[in-house]
Design a protein around this motif. Sequence first.
Motif, mmCIF file in Angstrom:
data_model
loop_
_atom_site.group_PDB
_atom_site.id
_atom_site.type_symbol
_atom_site.label_atom_id
_atom_site.label_comp_id
_atom_site.label_asym_id
_atom_site.label_seq_id
_atom_site.Cartn_x
_atom_site.Cartn_y
_atom_site.Cartn_z
ATOM 1 N N MET A 254 2.659 14.428 -5.164
ATOM 2 C CA MET A 254 1.700 13.179 -5.051
ATOM 3 C C MET A 254 2.183 11.930 -5.455
ATOM 4 S SD MET A 254 -2.187 12.944 -6.591
ATOM 5 C CE MET A 254 -1.716 12.359 -8.078
ATOM 6 N N MET A 255 1.698 11.191 -4.735
ATOM 7 C CA MET A 255 2.317 9.657 -5.369
ATOM 8 C C MET A 255 0.783 8.963 -5.500
ATOM 9 S SD MET A 255 3.078 6.178 -3.931
ATOM 10 C CE MET A 255 2.678 6.264 -2.261
ATOM 11 N N GLN B 277 10.608 10.370 -0.966
ATOM 12 C CA GLN B 277 9.770 9.567 -1.812
ATOM 13 C C GLN B 277 10.635 8.500 -2.539
ATOM 14 O OE1 GLN B 277 6.320 8.144 -1.448
ATOM 15 N NE2 GLN B 277 7.797 6.470 -2.023
ATOM 16 N N MET B 278 11.546 9.206 -3.240
ATOM 17 C CA MET B 278 12.607 8.462 -4.448
ATOM 18 C C MET B 278 13.595 7.570 -3.615
ATOM 19 S SD MET B 278 10.915 8.864 -6.929
ATOM 20 C CE MET B 278 12.067 8.092 -7.871
ATOM 21 N N ASP C 294 11.786 19.191 -4.178
ATOM 22 C CA ASP C 294 10.826 19.103 -3.267
ATOM 23 C C ASP C 294 11.192 18.098 -2.185
ATOM 24 O OD1 ASP C 294 8.619 18.181 -1.785
ATOM 25 O OD2 ASP C 294 7.331 19.090 -3.344
ATOM 26 N N PRO C 295 11.276 18.658 -0.834
ATOM 27 C CA PRO C 295 11.939 17.309 -0.088
ATOM 28 C C PRO C 295 10.857 15.988 -0.042
ATOM 29 C CG PRO C 295 11.752 19.378 1.093
ATOM 30 C CD PRO C 295 11.215 19.553 -0.468
ATOM 31 N N ARG D 265 -4.048 7.833 -3.906
ATOM 32 C CA ARG D 265 -3.225 9.067 -4.310
ATOM 33 C C ARG D 265 -2.822 9.357 -2.849
ATOM 34 N NH1 ARG D 265 -5.644 12.028 -8.910
ATOM 35 N NH2 ARG D 265 -7.000 10.432 -10.057
ATOM 36 N N LYS D 266 -1.664 9.754 -2.564
ATOM 37 C CA LYS D 266 -0.980 9.883 -1.184
ATOM 38 C C LYS D 266 -0.306 11.302 -1.367
ATOM 39 C CE LYS D 266 -2.607 6.218 0.537
ATOM 40 N NZ LYS D 266 -3.524 6.427 1.486
ATOM 41 N N PRO D 267 -0.662 12.256 -0.343
ATOM 42 C CA PRO D 267 0.116 13.609 -0.212
ATOM 43 C C PRO D 267 1.271 13.725 0.431
ATOM 44 C CG PRO D 267 -1.591 13.380 1.322
ATOM 45 C CD PRO D 267 -1.582 12.235 0.538
ATOM 46 N N LEU D 268 1.634 12.554 1.032
ATOM 47 C CA LEU D 268 2.987 12.186 1.486
ATOM 48 C C LEU D 268 3.726 10.787 1.308
ATOM 49 C CD1 LEU D 268 1.805 13.043 5.142
ATOM 50 C CD2 LEU D 268 2.868 14.430 3.816
ATOM 51 N N PRO D 269 5.070 11.020 1.358
ATOM 52 C CA PRO D 269 5.740 9.818 0.960
ATOM 53 C C PRO D 269 5.485 8.500 1.598
ATOM 54 C CG PRO D 269 7.419 11.744 1.243
ATOM 55 C CD PRO D 269 6.092 12.105 1.891
#
Length: 157
Positions: free
Chosen positions: A114-115, A74-75, A68-69, A127-131
């Motif tokens: 999700m982050m 995020q990583m 997943d891009p 909770r965030k749906p984007l990096p």
Amino acid sequence: MTHRLALVLIAFLSATGVAAQATEAPTAPGAENTENAPQLVRSGLDAKLEDFRWVNRLIVVFADTERDPRFIQQMELINARPEALLERDVIVFTDTDPAAKSPLRQKLRPRGFMMAFVGKDGIVYFRKPLPWSVREISASIDKNPLRQQEIRDRRQP
């Protein structure tokens, strides 16, 4: 002193091309034995939130696949500044296998990427749906009352 040494070591390893290895298991500030140093990024397939209550803050990064891009981005953002997260007692858990139905996945119920940030008290703060960048994550952590108390305690002689 050891914190500065860890930063210099990470910078050196980045320059020599082994940054990926350095950010997978960086030395915690003040850790003298590198064998016992906490890993910043770990697999979240067997992790339970309760095991880290009052010990660590958790960033949990979910995706349906490691390709997943958003997960990759995020990583990369996390691995770019590990020292800022280690300074805040953060452990990053990853879970890219929805079929495994890990305890973290059952508790936090992500849909796709999700982050999530879980405080030392076990509360899910966001909770965030984007990096998010480490700077954004750190700023959110630093607003937490427990973190503010830790900062005040470190300032006192």
